[in-house]
Write a protein that holds these residues in place. Structure first.
Motif, PDB file in Angstrom:
ATOM      1  N   TRP A  28     -32.329 -34.255 -27.351  1.00 47.76           N
ATOM      2  CA  TRP A  28     -32.230 -33.319 -28.375  1.00 47.76           C
ATOM      3  C   TRP A  28     -31.823 -32.671 -28.745  1.00 47.76           C
ATOM      4  N   VAL A  29     -31.928 -32.669 -30.468  1.00 46.86           N
ATOM      5  CA  VAL A  29     -31.086 -31.980 -31.251  1.00 46.86           C
ATOM      6  C   VAL A  29     -30.878 -30.851 -31.549  1.00 46.86           C
ATOM      7  N   LYS A  30     -30.691 -29.551 -30.681  1.00 47.25           N
ATOM      8  CA  LYS A  30     -30.329 -28.260 -31.531  1.00 47.25           C
ATOM      9  C   LYS A  30     -30.417 -27.854 -32.919  1.00 47.25           C
ATOM     10  N   LEU A  31     -31.286 -27.422 -33.973  1.00 43.56           N
ATOM     11  CA  LEU A  31     -30.454 -27.851 -35.544  1.00 43.56           C
ATOM     12  C   LEU A  31     -30.409 -26.009 -35.735  1.00 43.56           C
ATOM     13  N   THR A  32     -29.278 -26.032 -36.592  1.00 41.02           N
ATOM     14  CA  THR A  32     -29.365 -24.350 -37.436  1.00 41.02           C
ATOM     15  C   THR A  32     -29.965 -24.119 -38.118  1.00 41.02           C
TER      16      THR A  32
ATOM     17  N   ALA B 273     -33.045 -32.972 -39.000  1.00 44.22           N
ATOM     18  CA  ALA B 273     -34.032 -33.347 -38.293  1.00 44.22           C
ATOM     19  C   ALA B 273     -33.883 -35.553 -38.440  1.00 44.22           C
ATOM     20  N   LEU B 274     -34.991 -35.495 -39.685  1.00 39.81           N
ATOM     21  CA  LEU B 274     -34.183 -36.524 -39.976  1.00 39.81           C
ATOM     22  C   LEU B 274     -33.286 -37.852 -39.909  1.00 39.81           C
TER      23      LEU B 274
ATOM     24  N   GLN C  92     -34.781 -37.516 -29.118  1.00 41.74           N
ATOM     25  CA  GLN C  92     -36.187 -37.707 -28.866  1.00 41.74           C
ATOM     26  C   GLN C  92     -37.403 -36.028 -29.025  1.00 41.74           C
ATOM     27  N   ALA C  93     -36.455 -35.222 -29.927  1.00 45.91           N
ATOM     28  CA  ALA C  93     -36.958 -34.058 -30.071  1.00 45.91           C
ATOM     29  C   ALA C  93     -35.761 -33.525 -30.409  1.00 45.91           C
ATOM     30  N   VAL C  94     -35.971 -32.256 -31.851  1.00 45.77           N
ATOM     31  CA  VAL C  94     -35.407 -31.341 -32.340  1.00 45.77           C
ATOM     32  C   VAL C  94     -36.105 -29.755 -31.772  1.00 45.77           C
TER      33      VAL C  94
END
Lengths: 265, 311
Positions: free
Chosen positions: B167-171, B181-182, B190-192
């Motif tokens: 998963w990627v945690k976005l600012t 996100a894209l 698999q998730a943001v």
């Protein structure tokens, strides 16, 4: 074991200028509480102010928890308005308290630092342990009635032989609380097994320095901005000797003065 | 009384008994909150960000309360990978609920190494890459502000994670979150998770000094919920069009079950509860129960609620 509960306010009364004694019905917390520990208390259920505040435990009476606090900001102003019968979210007891095992300890309180040390004195009294007690304040008016506060569980300071010192000389010795402490440390014969201190930062620094000079163990109760109280937010960082930080809520609030980097704090 | 709703969700490659997770940086390594939550009350937790080496964090003051929120500038203080593996993960692995490990590197190579080591651990259910911390000089948010960098870090972690979901945690501190996100999705995430804190500051007018030693910090709490909802809705829409298999985990100011429901409605498959745990150590469990009651009342499952916004 710490627990979280909605505690009923039994009473919330002024005992001095801008100083209140709050009594909460919180048996599980009161039973487990030790002097020097604290609780987190939400002063209102809404989103503003958002965070709970840490408060020293001033004492326990049966299943009741006593909190002595001074109205300082938005949170304590709201707390002062809490009516008997209302409920406040509280969790605890939290953190490391004072180690009361030392031989004839000296208790040193400054201003509101009396809150946890009155509890420590009570526990020492209960076990018949000898101790010395020093209490510094700005002036006689600056704090709860010097000789007695009746009802509601406030402590009778005079009965326990607190040696007072005030900055304006209106009560006790004229000067800082570190002066009678120094006199005690300089006495011939047995030194205190430990000094237990709580009060403003300059006082704690001075006490820590004095204890280092006389090679007496010193336990200081520290505070820092805190969000969670349980060791998760890492907000309450106290600079430690050798770099890094200690959490006031976990490694403290009572810390051995030799572990604290007093220059960085 | 309505029958109990089905709260199980499958999000970002992980099956959760319910869609409420505790957010990274607000729940320690789990054990800190064990006195206050029934086992299994929440779907799982995301750990405090783990780096290869221990980090002591920023000088105090590190936190300050603001209107309906708080600022923090902790600086990713953490015990480091070895201590985490030796003393934090074993206890966590024995608890019910998913374990998502948030990890933080100062370079692509560090992210890859962390993904390799943590991906090999059976007790880890997913990895959450922290490319969004506003409070550190190196890495952190710098990675999260450029689609190319997000893609590079994500691809490197996915390649080393041995099949563990990433998963990627976005600012939120960008002009447009959708390209980040894209890029994460394109690189195999698999998730943001969004949103991390909003870069902010507070000043003491008496002293004219910043209230945080770090000068700036991240704003969290109920004040940011409308921003988080908007971004989740936008990102969920963008992903649905281009990467329909990639999920959104929503967070930002969730204080109640209906707050969590709003995030699901906006398009999140699961939510994270953060600052609320500071204000009430039982919050995450309470919110999961409130969300279940809401779903029962609406006669809808958690999975059906996700993305059900009516416009």
């Amino acid at each position: 074991m710490s627990i979280s509960l909605k505690a009923k306010v039994m009473s919330n009364q002024p005992v001095g200028p801008e100083i209140f004694l709050l009594t909460l019905e919180a048996p599980a917390i009161a039973d487990a509480a030790r002097p020097g520990q604290f609780v987190m208390l939400r002063v209102s259920p809404g989103p503003d102010p958002l965070l709970a505040r840490p408060f020293s435990i001033h004492g326990v009476e049966g299943g009741k928890l006593l909190i002595l606090y001074q109205v300082k900001g938005k949170g304590t102003k709201l707390l002062a308005q809490a009516r008997p019968g209302s409920e406040l979210l509280v969790w605890g007891p939290l953190g490391r308290g004072f180690d009361l095992a030392a031989e004839r300890p000296a208790l040193v309180a400054g201003g509101m630092g009396i809150a946890p040390l009155a509890f420590a004195a009570e526990r020492l009294e209960e076990r018949g342990a000898a101790f010395d007690a020093f209490y510094g304040l700005a002036s006689k008016e600056a704090f709860i009635a010097w000789d007695s506060v009746s009802g509601d569980g406030a402590f009778f300071l005079e009965d326990w032989g607190w040696n007072g010192a005030s900055e304006d000389g209106s009560v006790g010795l004229h000067g800082l609380v570190t002066e009678p402490l120094r006199t005690r440390l300089e006495q011939d014969g047995e030194r205190p097994g430990a000094v237990l201190a709580c009060g403003p930062l300059p006082m704690l620094k001075a006490v820590a320095l004095l204890c280092a000079e006389f090679e007496v163990a010193c336990q200081t109760s520290l505070e820092a901005p805190m969000a969670c109280g349980v060791g998760a937010c890492l907000g309450c960082a106290i600079p430690s000797v050798g770099g890094g930080y200690l959490r006031a809520c976990q490694e403290g609030p009572v810390m051995d003065a030799s572990l604290v980097d007093w220059k960085k704090i | 009384m309505s029958p109990a709703a089905n709260m199980a969700v499958f999000v970002g490659g992980v099956r959760l008994a319910n869609p409420v997770l505790a957010a990274s940086g607000t729940f320690g390594y789990g054990r800190e909150y064990s006195p206050y939550l029934e086992p299994g009350a929440i779907g799982g937790l995301v750990t405090k960000g783990v780096s290869l080496e221990p980090r002591v964090g920023n000088p105090p003051p590190r936190i300050v309360e603001t209107a309906c929120g708080m600022l923090n500038a902790i600086g990713l203080a953490n015990v480091g990978l070895e201590e985490f593996l030796a003393h934090k993960l074993p206890w966590l692995s024995e608890q019910p609920g998913a374990v998502v490990v948030n990890l933080y590197g100062e370079s692509v190579a560090e992210f890859a190494e962390l993904a390799r080591r943590l991906g090999a651990e059976p007790g880890v259910d997913a990895l959450e890459l922290n490319v969004s911390c506003p409070n550190v000089k190196e890495g952190g948010m710098a990675f999260g502000c450029h689609p190319g960098a997000v893609g590079e870090v994500t691809a490197a972690a996915v390649a080393e994670a041995q099949g563990k979901p990433v998963w990627v945690k976005l600012t939120p501190n960008v002009t447009d979150l959708a390209p980040m996100a894209l890029a994460a999705a394109q690189a195999g995430a698999q998730a943001v998770s969004l949103i991390n804190t909003l870069l902010a500051m507070a000043i003491d007018p008496k002293t004219r000094r910043p209230k945080l030693a770090n000068v700036v910090g991240g704003l969290s709490g109920p004040a940011i919920k409308p921003v988080g909802l908007r971004m989740v809705w936008q990102v969920a829409g963008a992903l649905k069009a281009e990467h329909p298999g990639v999920d959104v985990v929503g967070l930002g100011g969730i204080m109640s079950g209906t707050d969590a429901a709003e995030y699901l409605i906006a398009g999140a498959k699961a939510v994270q509860v953060g600052t609320a745990s500071f204000t009430d150590p039982t919050a995450a469990g309470r919110i999961a129960a409130e969300l279940a009651a809401y779903c029962a009342g609406q006669e809808v499952s958690a999975a059906e609620l996700a993305g059900s916004l009516r416009i």
